[in-house]
Design a protein around this motif. Structure first.
Motif, PDB file in Angstrom:
ATOM      1  N   LEU A 162      31.886  42.044   5.765  1.00  0.00           N
ATOM      2  CA  LEU A 162      31.240  40.711   5.782  1.00  0.00           C
ATOM      3  C   LEU A 162      32.085  39.632   5.149  1.00  0.00           C
ATOM      4  O   LEU A 162      32.828  39.938   4.341  1.00  0.00           O
ATOM      5  CB  LEU A 162      29.735  40.536   5.517  1.00  0.00           C
ATOM      6  CG  LEU A 162      28.808  41.095   6.677  1.00  0.00           C
ATOM      7  CD1 LEU A 162      29.073  42.335   6.908  1.00  0.00           C
ATOM      8  CD2 LEU A 162      27.381  40.782   6.297  1.00  0.00           C
ATOM      9  N   VAL A 163      31.832  38.445   5.210  1.00  0.00           N
ATOM     10  CA  VAL A 163      32.426  37.207   4.602  1.00  0.00           C
ATOM     11  C   VAL A 163      32.439  37.287   3.170  1.00  0.00           C
ATOM     12  O   VAL A 163      33.471  36.912   2.413  1.00  0.00           O
ATOM     13  CB  VAL A 163      32.153  35.708   5.478  1.00  0.00           C
ATOM     14  CG1 VAL A 163      30.967  35.359   4.910  1.00  0.00           C
ATOM     15  CG2 VAL A 163      33.243  34.865   5.067  1.00  0.00           C
ATOM     16  N   ASP A 164      31.219  37.737   2.755  1.00  0.00           N
ATOM     17  CA  ASP A 164      31.100  37.797   1.259  1.00  0.00           C
ATOM     18  C   ASP A 164      32.019  38.701   0.635  1.00  0.00           C
ATOM     19  O   ASP A 164      32.257  38.484  -0.536  1.00  0.00           O
ATOM     20  CB  ASP A 164      29.547  37.964   0.947  1.00  0.00           C
ATOM     21  CG  ASP A 164      29.109  39.405   1.286  1.00  0.00           C
ATOM     22  OD1 ASP A 164      30.114  40.174   1.915  1.00  0.00           O
ATOM     23  OD2 ASP A 164      28.080  39.537   1.061  1.00  0.00           O
ATOM     24  N   PHE A 165      32.816  39.729   1.269  1.00  0.00           N
ATOM     25  CA  PHE A 165      33.722  40.481   0.502  1.00  0.00           C
ATOM     26  C   PHE A 165      34.866  39.619   0.042  1.00  0.00           C
ATOM     27  O   PHE A 165      35.233  39.904  -1.123  1.00  0.00           O
ATOM     28  CB  PHE A 165      34.484  41.362   1.584  1.00  0.00           C
ATOM     29  CG  PHE A 165      35.492  42.057   1.166  1.00  0.00           C
ATOM     30  CD1 PHE A 165      35.472  43.371   0.199  1.00  0.00           C
ATOM     31  CD2 PHE A 165      37.014  41.802   1.615  1.00  0.00           C
ATOM     32  CE1 PHE A 165      36.616  44.109   0.097  1.00  0.00           C
ATOM     33  CE2 PHE A 165      38.040  42.691   1.246  1.00  0.00           C
ATOM     34  CZ  PHE A 165      37.764  43.559   0.196  1.00  0.00           C
ATOM     35  N   PHE A 166      35.114  38.446   0.742  1.00  0.00           N
ATOM     36  CA  PHE A 166      36.361  37.818   0.301  1.00  0.00           C
ATOM     37  C   PHE A 166      36.200  36.905  -1.053  1.00  0.00           C
ATOM     38  O   PHE A 166      36.999  36.136  -1.454  1.00  0.00           O
ATOM     39  CB  PHE A 166      36.999  37.015   1.363  1.00  0.00           C
ATOM     40  CG  PHE A 166      37.192  37.944   2.575  1.00  0.00           C
ATOM     41  CD1 PHE A 166      38.418  38.692   2.484  1.00  0.00           C
ATOM     42  CD2 PHE A 166      36.430  38.165   3.790  1.00  0.00           C
ATOM     43  CE1 PHE A 166      38.836  39.560   3.639  1.00  0.00           C
ATOM     44  CE2 PHE A 166      36.742  38.938   4.747  1.00  0.00           C
ATOM     45  CZ  PHE A 166      37.757  39.764   4.780  1.00  0.00           C
ATOM     46  N   ASP A 167      34.937  36.807  -1.523  1.00  0.00           N
ATOM     47  CA  ASP A 167      34.488  36.123  -2.719  1.00  0.00           C
ATOM     48  C   ASP A 167      35.333  36.860  -3.865  1.00  0.00           C
ATOM     49  O   ASP A 167      35.773  36.130  -4.736  1.00  0.00           O
ATOM     50  CB  ASP A 167      32.960  36.009  -3.092  1.00  0.00           C
ATOM     51  CG  ASP A 167      32.484  35.092  -1.701  1.00  0.00           C
ATOM     52  OD1 ASP A 167      33.012  34.266  -1.190  1.00  0.00           O
ATOM     53  OD2 ASP A 167      31.202  35.421  -1.584  1.00  0.00           O
ATOM     54  N   ASP A 168      35.231  37.919  -4.041  1.00  0.00           N
ATOM     55  CA  ASP A 168      35.792  38.774  -5.136  1.00  0.00           C
ATOM     56  C   ASP A 168      36.258  40.023  -4.551  1.00  0.00           C
ATOM     57  O   ASP A 168      36.780  40.805  -5.540  1.00  0.00           O
ATOM     58  CB  ASP A 168      34.692  38.979  -5.928  1.00  0.00           C
ATOM     59  CG  ASP A 168      33.541  39.724  -5.360  1.00  0.00           C
ATOM     60  OD1 ASP A 168      33.641  40.192  -4.242  1.00  0.00           O
ATOM     61  OD2 ASP A 168      32.287  40.033  -6.140  1.00  0.00           O
ATOM     62  N   MET A 169      36.804  40.322  -3.391  1.00  0.00           N
ATOM     63  CA  MET A 169      37.429  41.493  -2.882  1.00  0.00           C
ATOM     64  C   MET A 169      36.496  42.683  -3.261  1.00  0.00           C
ATOM     65  O   MET A 169      37.119  43.525  -3.369  1.00  0.00           O
ATOM     66  CB  MET A 169      38.801  41.548  -3.214  1.00  0.00           C
ATOM     67  CG  MET A 169      39.690  40.388  -2.744  1.00  0.00           C
ATOM     68  SD  MET A 169      39.931  40.233  -1.256  1.00  0.00           S
ATOM     69  CE  MET A 169      40.477  38.572  -0.973  1.00  0.00           C
ATOM     70  N   LYS A 170      35.166  42.844  -3.304  1.00  0.00           N
ATOM     71  CA  LYS A 170      34.355  43.781  -3.433  1.00  0.00           C
ATOM     72  C   LYS A 170      33.486  43.961  -2.253  1.00  0.00           C
ATOM     73  O   LYS A 170      32.656  42.990  -1.704  1.00  0.00           O
ATOM     74  CB  LYS A 170      33.782  43.746  -4.520  1.00  0.00           C
ATOM     75  CG  LYS A 170      34.700  43.747  -5.822  1.00  0.00           C
ATOM     76  CD  LYS A 170      33.728  43.572  -7.385  1.00  0.00           C
ATOM     77  CE  LYS A 170      34.622  43.671  -8.445  1.00  0.00           C
ATOM     78  NZ  LYS A 170      33.938  43.504  -9.655  1.00  0.00           N
ATOM     79  N   ASN A 171      33.192  45.073  -1.609  1.00  0.00           N
ATOM     80  CA  ASN A 171      32.293  45.419  -0.704  1.00  0.00           C
ATOM     81  C   ASN A 171      30.703  45.484  -1.050  1.00  0.00           C
ATOM     82  O   ASN A 171      30.376  46.371  -2.045  1.00  0.00           O
ATOM     83  CB  ASN A 171      32.563  46.581   0.108  1.00  0.00           C
ATOM     84  CG  ASN A 171      32.007  46.850   1.417  1.00  0.00           C
ATOM     85  OD1 ASN A 171      31.422  45.637   2.100  1.00  0.00           O
ATOM     86  ND2 ASN A 171      32.014  47.867   2.231  1.00  0.00           N
TER      87      ASN A 171
END
Length: 271
Positions: A64-73
């Motif tokens: 989901l897009v929140d992965f790209f906040d800190d590159m963590k699933n």
């Protein structure tokens, strides 16, 4: 399982096939009799129920897009129901619940936070944009776009190149999803505008642009779409027999197959 990467904390049932080049992430559950074809990526927190086939190069549990906040699933589980058939290069995001006997064509995309029922088929290159509620025994054909916040109830047919829109004043953050009631049919290349409600047994003719609600058992056509008749007025061009409501004349793939809708409905009074 040669040349595949499988995390240690997965649960893998009996008689599971995982072909070369696949990657299985953390906290994945793969039940018995599942077949995962070449080059699949099953990301974290995916649960694949028994008897499912996953075609080559599929991605299940996409970020989901929140992965790209800190590159963590993050923890966004995906559940795939039993006896599903997911054809090659389909991408299904995390945080979806999908029922039994699900089928896709090739290269289908399903975004996050959708609830999809049993016996749903989604055709090749179709795009489900997430935050949708899709019922049971739904047939969505190829190249269909379903916008966010769409609600599609049981036994609906959506034919190729249909678009369900959701933004009344694009671009904006105020989305109005389309609602399609049970047994409705939306024919090829129709566009349904934001917030439109298509009622039970309605028929949207091919190429229509629908900007107003469609009443129960009414046929609309044109751009903008206008009522032209009742569905009961339509006859088979070959036999001359009445066609609609279609559930009385068509049963392939339906729970009343070889029984007839009327007889089946007697044992299913909720319908």
């Amino acid at each position: 399982m040669n040349n595949s990467i499988i995390s240690k904390n997965c649960v893998i049932g009996k008689n599971v096939t995982i072909k070369d080049g696949s990657i299985i992430g953390e906290n994945v559950i793969i039940e018995e009799d599942v077949y995962i074809d070449y080059g699949c990526i099953i990301k974290d927190n995916v649960h694949i129920k028994r008897g499912t086939f996953v075609g080559a190069r599929c991605i299940l549990g996409e970020y989901l897009v929140d992965f790209f906040d800190d590159m963590k699933n993050k923890n966004h589980p995906l559940i795939i129901g039993q006896n599903s058939l997911i054809r090659s290069e389909t991408i299904i995001y995390g945080e979806n619940i999908i029922g039994d006997n699900f089928q896709t064509g090739h290269r289908v995309t399903i975004r996050e936070k959708s609830d999809i029922g049993n016996n749903v088929r989604i055709g090749t290159l179709s795009d489900i944009q997430g935050h949708c509620k899709i019922g049971n025994y739904i047939n969505i054909h190829s190249n269909v776009h379903i916008g966010q916040k769409s609600i599609i109830k049981d036994y609906v047919w959506i034919f190729p190149y249909v678009v369900l829109t959701n933004d009344p004043t694009p671009p904006s953050e105020q989305l109005l999803g389309v609602t399609v009631e049970s047994f409705a049919v939306i024919a090829t290349m129709s566009v349904i505008l934001p917030g439109v409600h298509i009622y039970e047994d309605a028929l949207v003719a091919a190429g229509a642009t629908v900007n107003k609600d469609v009443p129960k058992e009414v046929v609309v056509a044109g751009s903008p779409a206008k009522p032209i008749c009742k569905v009961s007025d339509i006859k088979n061009k070959i036999s001359g027999e009445k066609v609609y409501p279609w559930r009385y004349t068509f049963d392939r793939g339906m729970p009343w197959n070889n029984v007839g809708y009327e007889q089946w409905a007697k044992n299913n009074p909720y319908m």
